[in-house]
Design a protein around this motif. Structure first.
Motif, mmCIF file in Angstrom:
data_model
loop_
_atom_site.group_PDB
_atom_site.id
_atom_site.type_symbol
_atom_site.label_atom_id
_atom_site.label_comp_id
_atom_site.label_asym_id
_atom_site.label_seq_id
_atom_site.Cartn_x
_atom_site.Cartn_y
_atom_site.Cartn_z
ATOM 1 N N LEU A 436 0.788 -1.305 -0.264
ATOM 2 C CA LEU A 436 -0.274 0.118 -0.277
ATOM 3 C C LEU A 436 0.743 0.693 0.128
ATOM 4 O O LEU A 436 0.401 2.374 -0.341
ATOM 5 N N PRO A 437 2.245 1.461 1.272
ATOM 6 C CA PRO A 437 2.834 2.557 0.707
ATOM 7 C C PRO A 437 3.737 2.929 -0.618
ATOM 8 O O PRO A 437 3.557 4.183 -0.763
ATOM 9 N N VAL A 438 3.529 1.718 -0.915
ATOM 10 C CA VAL A 438 3.931 2.001 -2.311
ATOM 11 C C VAL A 438 3.412 2.583 -4.074
ATOM 12 O O VAL A 438 3.350 3.052 -4.423
ATOM 13 N N TYR A 439 2.058 1.794 -3.389
ATOM 14 C CA TYR A 439 1.123 2.177 -4.219
ATOM 15 C C TYR A 439 0.720 3.799 -4.100
ATOM 16 O O TYR A 439 0.113 4.575 -5.529
ATOM 17 N N LEU A 440 0.147 4.521 -3.197
ATOM 18 C CA LEU A 440 -0.350 5.203 -2.571
ATOM 19 C C LEU A 440 0.650 6.223 -3.180
ATOM 20 O O LEU A 440 0.419 7.168 -3.881
ATOM 21 N N VAL A 441 2.298 6.177 -3.176
ATOM 22 C CA VAL A 441 2.789 7.152 -3.049
ATOM 23 C C VAL A 441 3.599 7.736 -5.079
ATOM 24 O O VAL A 441 3.263 8.207 -5.483
ATOM 25 N N MET A 442 3.596 5.919 -5.528
ATOM 26 C CA MET A 442 3.833 6.267 -6.661
ATOM 27 C C MET A 442 1.427 7.052 -7.702
ATOM 28 O O MET A 442 2.174 7.046 -8.117
ATOM 29 N N ILE A 443 0.881 6.534 -6.933
ATOM 30 C CA ILE A 443 0.187 7.059 -8.017
ATOM 31 C C ILE A 443 -0.088 8.139 -8.000
ATOM 32 O O ILE A 443 -0.515 9.320 -8.374
ATOM 33 N N ALA A 444 0.311 9.096 -6.480
ATOM 34 C CA ALA A 444 0.648 10.492 -5.925
ATOM 35 C C ALA A 444 1.803 11.033 -6.902
ATOM 36 O O ALA A 444 1.578 11.983 -7.053
ATOM 37 N N ALA A 445 2.306 10.694 -6.949
ATOM 38 C CA ALA A 445 3.556 10.918 -8.315
ATOM 39 C C ALA A 445 3.380 11.171 -9.552
ATOM 40 O O ALA A 445 3.265 12.002 -10.353
ATOM 41 N N MET A 446 2.165 9.753 -9.899
ATOM 42 C CA MET A 446 1.837 9.760 -11.025
ATOM 43 C C MET A 446 0.355 10.912 -11.817
ATOM 44 O O MET A 446 0.428 11.626 -12.250
ATOM 45 N N LEU A 447 -0.491 11.174 -10.479
ATOM 46 C CA LEU A 447 -1.447 12.089 -10.683
ATOM 47 C C LEU A 447 -1.256 13.335 -9.969
ATOM 48 O O LEU A 447 -1.477 13.007 -8.441
ATOM 49 N N PRO A 448 -0.750 14.129 -10.622
ATOM 50 C CA PRO A 448 -1.321 15.690 -9.766
ATOM 51 C C PRO A 448 -2.547 15.478 -9.018
ATOM 52 O O PRO A 448 -2.974 15.270 -9.009
ATOM 53 N N ASP A 449 -2.331 16.384 -7.986
ATOM 54 C CA ASP A 449 -3.427 16.835 -7.209
ATOM 55 C C ASP A 449 -4.256 17.603 -8.293
ATOM 56 O O ASP A 449 -4.274 18.312 -8.205
ATOM 57 N N GLY A 450 -5.914 17.500 -7.820
ATOM 58 C CA GLY A 450 -6.460 18.677 -9.176
ATOM 59 C C GLY A 450 -7.869 18.133 -8.445
ATOM 60 O O GLY A 450 -8.404 16.761 -7.985
ATOM 61 N N PRO A 451 -8.769 18.588 -9.519
ATOM 62 C CA PRO A 451 -10.363 18.058 -9.167
ATOM 63 C C PRO A 451 -10.671 16.913 -10.231
ATOM 64 O O PRO A 451 -9.983 16.458 -11.249
ATOM 65 N N GLY A 452 -11.711 15.500 -9.668
ATOM 66 C CA GLY A 452 -11.385 14.384 -10.501
ATOM 67 C C GLY A 452 -10.245 13.962 -10.283
ATOM 68 O O GLY A 452 -10.857 12.384 -10.531
ATOM 69 N N HIS A 453 -9.392 14.263 -9.372
ATOM 70 C CA HIS A 453 -7.838 13.178 -9.917
ATOM 71 C C HIS A 453 -8.223 12.223 -8.696
ATOM 72 O O HIS A 453 -7.778 10.856 -8.319
ATOM 73 N N ALA A 454 -9.101 12.536 -7.077
ATOM 74 C CA ALA A 454 -8.817 11.770 -6.187
ATOM 75 C C ALA A 454 -9.635 10.192 -6.438
ATOM 76 O O ALA A 454 -9.029 9.169 -6.402
ATOM 77 N N LEU A 455 -10.789 10.532 -7.686
ATOM 78 C CA LEU A 455 -11.258 9.827 -7.645
ATOM 79 C C LEU A 455 -10.778 9.026 -8.804
ATOM 80 O O LEU A 455 -10.643 7.626 -8.668
ATOM 81 N N LYS A 456 -10.188 9.237 -9.928
ATOM 82 C CA LYS A 456 -9.166 8.428 -10.454
ATOM 83 C C LYS A 456 -7.688 7.437 -9.537
ATOM 84 O O LYS A 456 -7.533 6.325 -10.113
ATOM 85 N N LYS A 457 -7.144 8.623 -8.662
ATOM 86 C CA LYS A 457 -6.780 8.079 -7.744
ATOM 87 C C LYS A 457 -7.515 6.286 -6.940
ATOM 88 O O LYS A 457 -6.867 5.316 -6.862
ATOM 89 N N SER A 458 -8.608 6.877 -6.563
ATOM 90 C CA SER A 458 -9.224 5.992 -6.099
ATOM 91 C C SER A 458 -9.381 4.262 -7.257
ATOM 92 O O SER A 458 -9.263 2.716 -6.817
ATOM 93 N N LEU A 459 -9.894 4.551 -8.078
ATOM 94 C CA LEU A 459 -9.851 3.656 -9.547
ATOM 95 C C LEU A 459 -8.720 2.844 -9.421
ATOM 96 O O LEU A 459 -9.071 1.926 -9.734
#
Length: 702
Positions: A436-459
């Motif tokens: 999980l720590p690896v997933y969360l860090v790499m997903i956050a590095a891949m997708l910048p914060d912004g509208p709609g990105h939270a849903l993309k990160k969850s998916l």
């Protein structure tokens, strides 16, 4: 002269309340250990007779019969026969029987009684039997079984004292079961008895019982070649003179049990539908059952990833506080670095996931205690059988979502050796909490914060979980069709009645499993953390005369002292050497070092990268910022979306966990399977990361 206390074995069917009875009899006077040579656990405790004399009591694995097929059942039989070196031969047996499921439970009970050991039958769950319209004539049942029968409700403490009093008899009566045997079987037993009577404490009654049990063995239970050959000769004669003798023995035993049931059990209001039957009409419904199961599993995962977070933060703070405290006490130098960065950093990286482990095992114990877990396995059995697995593989695979170590340990309940190996081989694909720590860090590095990105990160996170599960089932199918061929698994599954959870047992089970996880995984992580710290800090950069010329140029021009030390270290040099093997995946030598360090534990990747990029504050945002600003030697961005996806693919499929390798070695008692597992998972992970990175580049992505 001091005499050894009597030694009593506690046996019973799964879900008969055996462990609850054990806890009620022994209180806190228990200890947990392992049988030598295998990882099957045992629990031993002390109870006191009515005269105050101590009695050792051993809680043996639950089983439906003494015809041993799984490792747990093998241990059960060997312990009853006194064939385990570290344990004395039992002087008596407590057989815990579920009164509400008496007919099924009497099958093993009669086998135990036939062994000839003094036996007390604890007729547990009498309240449940009463609610189901059963009235049991205990005195008549006692006469038919030829042993003391004590009605009790262990969960409420009722009848526990009576069980204790029954064990206090001296001497305990020898069983007198009135079940007749076919003449040829009696002849075989009389022929085999002299082979066992020479054993130190085995009298004629026990020798008859042992001979009777071993006649039905399919494999040599370590008797010696001559004895086993004599048993095989009798089995061959049975094949000729009593075709189908194994099934005939089962039929004969159930016919006798049916006669006992008709004589000893009266049913009133038999047409009334039980609560369990009414609930099962919904929970086991072909269309409703699966959505309910998905909801239950959703609540379980939500709890793991939300309710556990505050506890993880608190534990993280505690570890950091302890590390800082230790650092303040020690003078600056390598010892301080070892303690703070190596031990607290490495071991803390695993311990921080303890709350998730506790939550997972709490819910698993809760589901088992209420009887729903068996329903979940029943529902998924058809799906599991499509890939050659038994429904019982569901629980080990589910446990692997928290950590593959307890998940692989949970495969002991799988009877078929081939199905057990297949389950062990694919269990690490299930997304454990360490990823999980690896997933969360790499997903956050891949997708910048912004509208709609939270849903993309969850998916994306959900997709990664599905991907690991899908590939695990795919490889299980491949193994069952190739390396571990075998007949399709058949399902004979007993569904216990629904009941209120026994909270003491739930918490006891949760704490017990968590301690096992900490003890076994933590010790390995502790040792490897020290090794990794050494590899990342030695040789010291102070001796620059040994620095190789090409590397020295890079150091002088571009990097700081911390970078230079890492690059100069054994780990850094190894990363440089192995960089060509990982560069097709989009990794430079620094990511390669992170990959190498994560072989100890997956989450070590994050802390390693934090050290490499000099992240003082290891909060996710700081690490993410460092990843986003990291550059290759040509000053191009390092962690592009494609690189991040490549890293994610590698961690979804690779077996980056020495603890898992160690536990597979212990469970399979061979280096063959853990080496094979590591190699095939690494090769598949490398291939998938390669396809994602190079395929993405061909399609024009960056």
């Amino acid at each position: 002269m001091k005499t050894e206390p009597p030694f009593v074995a506690l046996v019973g069917n799964p879900n008969s309340g055996k462990t609850t009875l054990f806890n009620a009899l022994t209180g806190l006077r228990q200890k947990v250990g392992n049988y030598p040579g295998v990882t099957v656990e045992w629990k031993e405790g002390i109870l006191y007779s009515q005269h105050g004399h101590p009695i050792r009591i051993l809680d043996l694995p639950g089983s439906y019969s003494l015809n041993a097929r799984s490792p747990d059942e093998q241990i059960l039989v060997e312990a009853l026969l006194g064939r385990i070196d570290v344990l004395p031969e039992p002087t008596a047996v407590i057989c815990c029987v579920d009164a509400s499921n008496l007919e099924r439970n009497l099958y093993m009970a009669t086998q135990v009684i036939e062994l000839g050991l003094p036996t007390v039958v604890a007729l547990n769950m009498m309240d449940v039997a009463e609610r189901r319209g059963m009235r049991i004539d205990v005195e008549r049942l006692q006469k038919r079984l030829g042993v003391p029968v004590v009605p009790c409700e262990a969960a409420r403490g009722k009848g526990v004292m009576e069980v204790r009093l029954a064990l206090s008899q001296h001497p305990l009566p020898v069983p007198e079961l009135d079940m007749e045997k076919p003449p040829l079987v009696e002849e075989a037993i009389e022929d085999l008895v002299p082979l066992f009577e020479h054993r130190k404490t085995l009298d004629s009654v026990l020798a008859h019982g042992e001979a009777r049990l071993l006649l039905s063995c399919d494999e040599d239970p370590g008797l010696g070649q001559s004895v086993w050959q004599q048993i095989r000769d009798w089995q061959k004669r049975f094949d000729v003179e009593i075709p189908g003798w194994r099934s005939e023995w089962i039929t004969h035993r159930y016919a006798w049990i049916g006669d006992v049931m008709r004589e000893c059990v009266k049913r009133y209001n038999p047409e009334k539908t039980s609560v369990t039957e009414r609930v099962d009409r919904i929970l086991l419904h072909p269309f409703i059952g699966f959505p309910v199961l998905a909801f239950v599993m959703g609540v379980l995962f939500y709890s793991i990833f939300t309710l556990a977070v505050p506890f993880m933060d608190a534990l993280d703070g505690l570890i950091a506080w302890l590390g800082n405290g230790a650092g303040n006490l020690l003078p600056d130098g390598q010892l301080k670095n070892l303690v703070v960065d190596g031990i607290f950093g490495g071991v803390g990286g695993v311990v921080i996931f303890l709350p998730q482990i506790l939550f997972l095992f709490f819910f698993i114990a809760l589901l088992e205690s209420t009887g729903y877990m068996a329903r979940a396995a029943f529902l998924l059995d058809r799906m599991m059988s499509k890939v050659g697995l038994h429904g019982r593989s569901f629980i080990p695979l589910l446990s692997s979502y928290a950590c593959a170590v307890p998940g692989i340990m949970a495969t002991r309940t799988i009877e078929s050796p081939k199905e057990r190996i297949v389950t062990i081989l694919v269990a690490p694909f299930m997304t454990c909490s360490a990823r999980l720590p690896v997933y969360l860090v790499m997903i956050a590095a891949m997708l910048p914060d912004g509208p709609g990105h939270a849903l993309k990160k969850s998916l994306i996170l959900l997709l990664l979980y599905f991907l690991g599960t899908f590939v695990a089932l795919g490889f299980a199918w491949v193994f069952r069709k190739t390396l571990l061929k075998g007949p399709s698994p058949s399902t004979i599954m007993e569904l216990p009645s629904y009941r209120l959870p026994r909270w003491d047992s739930v918490f006891h089970e949760m704490i017990d499993r968590a301690w096992t996880f900490l003890k076994r995984a933590g010790t390995v992580i502790f040792a490897l953390s020290i090794v990794l710290w050494f590899l990342m800090n030695y040789p010291l950069l102070e001796d620059r005369s040994e620095f190789e010329a090409p590397v020295q140029e890079v150091v002088v021009e571009t990097v700081t002292e911390v970078d230079s030390q890492l690059e100069y270290s054994f780990a850094g040099r190894l990363g440089k050497v192995l960089e060509p093997a990982f560069s097709p995946l989009g990794y430079d030598w620094q990511i390669t070092v992170g990959i190498l360090s994560s072989f100890a534990a997956r989450e070590v990747f994050v802390s390693t990268m934090a050290i490499i990029y000099r992240v003082d504050d290891e909060a996710d945002d700081s690490i993410v910022d460092a990843f986003r600003s990291a550059q290759r030697d040509d000053h191009s961005p390092l962690f592009t979306p494609l690189t991040c996806l490549s890293v994610l693919m590698f961690f979804v499929f690779a077996l980056q966990c020495v603890s898992t390798v160690a536990i597979v070695r212990r469970e399979t008692r061979s280096w063959h399977w853990p080496i094979f597992q590591f190699v095939y998972m690494f090769a598949f992970a490398w291939l998938m990361a390669f396809l994602v990175f190079q395929g993405g580049r061909l399609l024009g992505f960056s």
